[in-house]
Design a protein around this motif. Structure first.
Motif, PDB file in Angstrom:
ATOM      1  N   LEU A   1      16.444  12.697  -1.040  1.00  0.00           N
ATOM      2  CA  LEU A   1      15.656  11.756  -1.147  1.00  0.00           C
ATOM      3  C   LEU A   1      15.452  11.256  -2.846  1.00  0.00           C
ATOM      4  CD1 LEU A   1      13.362   9.822  -0.085  1.00  0.00           C
ATOM      5  CD2 LEU A   1      11.850  11.795  -0.573  1.00  0.00           C
ATOM      6  N   ILE A   2      15.802   9.879  -2.995  1.00  0.00           N
ATOM      7  CA  ILE A   2      15.867   9.523  -4.408  1.00  0.00           C
ATOM      8  C   ILE A   2      14.426   8.901  -4.696  1.00  0.00           C
ATOM      9  CG2 ILE A   2      16.888   7.991  -6.143  1.00  0.00           C
ATOM     10  CD1 ILE A   2      19.556   8.399  -4.694  1.00  0.00           C
ATOM     11  N   GLY A   3      13.777   9.677  -5.649  1.00  0.00           N
ATOM     12  CA  GLY A   3      12.480   8.888  -5.854  1.00  0.00           C
ATOM     13  C   GLY A   3      12.142   7.469  -6.681  1.00  0.00           C
ATOM     14  N   MET A   4      11.040   7.192  -6.792  1.00  0.00           N
ATOM     15  CA  MET A   4      11.073   5.585  -7.326  1.00  0.00           C
ATOM     16  C   MET A   4       9.679   6.082  -8.293  1.00  0.00           C
ATOM     17  SD  MET A   4      12.298   2.681  -7.178  1.00  0.00           S
ATOM     18  CE  MET A   4      13.515   2.921  -5.677  1.00  0.00           C
ATOM     19  N   GLN A   5       9.560   5.147  -9.365  1.00  0.00           N
ATOM     20  CA  GLN A   5       8.340   5.166  -9.955  1.00  0.00           C
ATOM     21  C   GLN A   5       7.781   3.895 -10.121  1.00  0.00           C
ATOM     22  OE1 GLN A   5      11.056   7.125 -11.462  1.00  0.00           O
ATOM     23  NE2 GLN A   5      10.361   8.639 -10.122  1.00  0.00           N
ATOM     24  N   ALA A   6       6.310   3.647  -9.937  1.00  0.00           N
ATOM     25  CA  ALA A   6       5.667   2.310  -9.933  1.00  0.00           C
ATOM     26  C   ALA A   6       5.598   2.160 -11.612  1.00  0.00           C
ATOM     27  CB  ALA A   6       4.422   2.208  -9.427  1.00  0.00           C
ATOM     28  N   PRO A   7       5.436   0.657 -11.719  1.00  0.00           N
ATOM     29  CA  PRO A   7       5.060   0.366 -13.037  1.00  0.00           C
ATOM     30  C   PRO A   7       3.559   0.382 -13.590  1.00  0.00           C
ATOM     31  CG  PRO A   7       5.569  -1.695 -12.076  1.00  0.00           C
ATOM     32  CD  PRO A   7       5.833  -0.540 -11.033  1.00  0.00           C
TER      33      PRO A   7
ATOM     34  N   ASP B   1       0.804  -1.069   0.121  1.00  0.00           N
ATOM     35  CA  ASP B   1      -0.011  -0.094   0.077  1.00  0.00           C
ATOM     36  C   ASP B   1       0.832   1.108  -0.099  1.00  0.00           C
ATOM     37  OD1 ASP B   1      -1.882   2.009   0.461  1.00  0.00           O
ATOM     38  OD2 ASP B   1      -2.823   1.092   2.245  1.00  0.00           O
ATOM     39  N   PRO B   2       0.612   2.115  -0.943  1.00  0.00           N
ATOM     40  CA  PRO B   2       1.673   3.335  -1.002  1.00  0.00           C
ATOM     41  C   PRO B   2       1.366   4.280   0.195  1.00  0.00           C
ATOM     42  CG  PRO B   2       0.626   2.984  -3.058  1.00  0.00           C
ATOM     43  CD  PRO B   2      -0.200   2.196  -2.111  1.00  0.00           C
ATOM     44  N   ALA B   3       0.131   4.000   1.042  1.00  0.00           N
ATOM     45  CA  ALA B   3       0.327   4.911   2.264  1.00  0.00           C
ATOM     46  C   ALA B   3       1.256   4.392   3.426  1.00  0.00           C
ATOM     47  CB  ALA B   3      -1.445   4.731   2.737  1.00  0.00           C
ATOM     48  N   VAL B   4       1.404   3.134   3.223  1.00  0.00           N
ATOM     49  CA  VAL B   4       2.498   2.581   4.193  1.00  0.00           C
ATOM     50  C   VAL B   4       3.604   3.082   3.790  1.00  0.00           C
ATOM     51  CG1 VAL B   4       3.363   0.354   5.038  1.00  0.00           C
ATOM     52  CG2 VAL B   4       0.872   0.588   4.817  1.00  0.00           C
ATOM     53  N   THR B   5       3.835   2.838   2.640  1.00  0.00           N
ATOM     54  CA  THR B   5       5.404   3.399   2.169  1.00  0.00           C
ATOM     55  C   THR B   5       5.642   4.889   2.472  1.00  0.00           C
ATOM     56  OG1 THR B   5       5.551   1.885   0.289  1.00  0.00           O
ATOM     57  CG2 THR B   5       6.868   3.916  -0.067  1.00  0.00           C
ATOM     58  N   ARG B   6       4.585   5.671   2.273  1.00  0.00           N
ATOM     59  CA  ARG B   6       4.672   7.211   2.676  1.00  0.00           C
ATOM     60  C   ARG B   6       4.988   7.517   4.032  1.00  0.00           C
ATOM     61  NH1 ARG B   6       2.840  12.354   0.820  1.00  0.00           N
ATOM     62  NH2 ARG B   6       2.059  11.360  -1.255  1.00  0.00           N
TER      63      ARG B   6
ATOM     64  N   PRO C   1      -3.382   2.841 -12.695  1.00  0.00           N
ATOM     65  CA  PRO C   1      -3.200   4.027 -12.974  1.00  0.00           C
ATOM     66  C   PRO C   1      -3.386   4.798 -11.555  1.00  0.00           C
ATOM     67  CG  PRO C   1      -5.297   3.717 -13.808  1.00  0.00           C
ATOM     68  CD  PRO C   1      -4.508   2.428 -13.634  1.00  0.00           C
ATOM     69  N   ASP C   2      -4.178   4.278 -10.588  1.00  0.00           N
ATOM     70  CA  ASP C   2      -4.192   4.893  -9.260  1.00  0.00           C
ATOM     71  C   ASP C   2      -3.246   4.514  -8.441  1.00  0.00           C
ATOM     72  OD1 ASP C   2      -6.885   5.942 -10.099  1.00  0.00           O
ATOM     73  OD2 ASP C   2      -8.004   4.435  -9.184  1.00  0.00           O
ATOM     74  N   TYR C   3      -2.860   3.337  -8.326  1.00  0.00           N
ATOM     75  CA  TYR C   3      -1.626   3.078  -7.639  1.00  0.00           C
ATOM     76  C   TYR C   3      -0.261   3.747  -7.994  1.00  0.00           C
ATOM     77  CZ  TYR C   3       1.868  -0.090  -5.327  1.00  0.00           C
ATOM     78  OH  TYR C   3       2.718  -0.352  -4.438  1.00  0.00           O
ATOM     79  N   LYS C   4      -0.061   3.698  -9.446  1.00  0.00           N
ATOM     80  CA  LYS C   4       1.002   4.429  -9.590  1.00  0.00           C
ATOM     81  C   LYS C   4       0.965   5.774  -9.426  1.00  0.00           C
ATOM     82  CE  LYS C   4       3.605   5.566 -13.909  1.00  0.00           C
ATOM     83  NZ  LYS C   4       5.025   5.326 -13.390  1.00  0.00           N
ATOM     84  N   ALA C   5      -0.023   6.417  -9.700  1.00  0.00           N
ATOM     85  CA  ALA C   5      -0.265   8.063  -9.278  1.00  0.00           C
ATOM     86  C   ALA C   5       0.165   8.170  -7.916  1.00  0.00           C
ATOM     87  CB  ALA C   5      -1.475   8.478  -9.769  1.00  0.00           C
ATOM     88  N   GLU C   6      -0.555   7.330  -6.902  1.00  0.00           N
ATOM     89  CA  GLU C   6      -0.195   7.536  -5.548  1.00  0.00           C
ATOM     90  C   GLU C   6       1.145   7.352  -5.114  1.00  0.00           C
ATOM     91  OE1 GLU C   6      -2.345   6.031  -1.155  1.00  0.00           O
ATOM     92  OE2 GLU C   6      -3.012   5.328  -3.279  1.00  0.00           O
ATOM     93  N   PHE C   7       1.808   6.374  -5.664  1.00  0.00           N
ATOM     94  CA  PHE C   7       3.391   5.685  -5.374  1.00  0.00           C
ATOM     95  C   PHE C   7       4.020   6.797  -5.736  1.00  0.00           C
ATOM     96  CE2 PHE C   7       7.245   3.729  -5.511  1.00  0.00           C
ATOM     97  CZ  PHE C   7       7.028   2.858  -4.517  1.00  0.00           C
ATOM     98  N   ASP C   8       3.835   7.082  -6.996  1.00  0.00           N
ATOM     99  CA  ASP C   8       4.883   8.184  -7.711  1.00  0.00           C
ATOM    100  C   ASP C   8       4.810   9.469  -6.850  1.00  0.00           C
ATOM    101  OD1 ASP C   8       5.176   5.940  -9.354  1.00  0.00           O
ATOM    102  OD2 ASP C   8       4.279   7.122 -11.266  1.00  0.00           O
ATOM    103  N   ALA C   9       3.760   9.854  -6.400  1.00  0.00           N
ATOM    104  CA  ALA C   9       3.713  11.120  -5.755  1.00  0.00           C
ATOM    105  C   ALA C   9       4.318  11.259  -4.176  1.00  0.00           C
ATOM    106  CB  ALA C   9       2.230  11.554  -5.453  1.00  0.00           C
ATOM    107  N   ILE C  10       4.761   9.845  -3.729  1.00  0.00           N
ATOM    108  CA  ILE C  10       5.152  10.049  -2.390  1.00  0.00           C
ATOM    109  C   ILE C  10       6.686  11.016  -2.395  1.00  0.00           C
ATOM    110  CG2 ILE C  10       6.248   8.684  -0.553  1.00  0.00           C
ATOM    111  CD1 ILE C  10       4.470   6.343  -1.691  1.00  0.00           C
TER     112      ILE C  10
END
Length: 211
Positions: free
Chosen positions: A126-132, A102-107, A137-146
């Motif tokens: 902080l070095i970013g990461m982008q989800a595949p 869950d991206p919320a946990v990662t955040r 699309p919802d998961y990717k948008a939430e994860f990438d924005a962290i």
């Protein structure tokens, strides 16, 4: 005159006490640890040499643990930030993403890491990461924005991707095979060299900010 001389001596002593290399902890996973590579070819030793070649007075600590998640980083950040550490590179989240966490946990875990650094007065890159896209699309948008969100909130330096130096070559995974190990996930020595060349200027900025 006596007071002037004593003031000068104390000032010089203060300079001497604060002078010296900036200790930088590199908190990460197998990409930071140098998985599958001879010791001198990993990310941290290559970055150490790059910084030296560019005039930076810095000592890097390899705090990379293969397979680590942001939860692992959050659990060990407090003891990673020993008193001599003045700056930290955070490159975590790839294993969270590969496990579909869950991206919320990662955040929340990254928030813990950055807050701990703030409280210790440690500068952060902080070095970013982008989800595949296969997570949707919802998961990717939430994860990438962290990453950009947290960097802005904490006033941390930010680099969009650990793999920026390879992405500059091509977006086609097949074209990047010469720079990757057989698993297709971890860079080989030449791949690390290109990664370091792209990230190096940001790390140099981090070192200068911590001086």
């Amino acid at each position: 005159m006596y007071k002037f001389i004593m003031t000068l001596i104390l000032a010089l002593c203060g300079v001497a006490a604060t002078a010296g290399p900036v200790t930088v902890a590199a908190l990460g996973d197998s990409l930071t640890q140098g998985y599958g590579l001879p010791e001198g070819d990993g990310f941290v030793p290559q970055l150490q040499r790059w910084l030296g070649d560019h005039g930076a007075d810095a000592v890097l600590i390899n705090a990379g643990v293969s397979g680590d998640t942001t939860a692992g980083g959050a659990a060990r950040v407090a003891w990673t930030l020993s008193p001599e550490v003045k700056a930290m590179i955070v490159a975590l989240g790839g294993n969270d993403m590969l496990r579909g966490l869950d991206p919320a946990v990662t955040r929340a875990n990254l928030e813990t890491i950055l807050t701990t650094a703030d409280q210790a007065g440690v500068k952060v890159l902080l070095i970013g990461m982008q989800a595949p896209g296969n997570y949707g699309p919802d998961y990717k948008a939430e994860f990438d924005a962290i990453y950009p969100d947290l960097a802005a909130e904490h006033g941390a330096l930010y680099a969009a991707s650990f793999f920026e130096g390879l992405q500059e070559i091509s977006s086609d995974p097949a074209a990047l095979q010469p720079f990757m190990q057989a698993d297709g996930i971890h860079p080989n020595a030449e791949g690390v060299t290109r990664i370091v060349a792209a990230l190096g200027p940001k790390v140099l900025e981090l070192v200068r900010a911590a001086q």
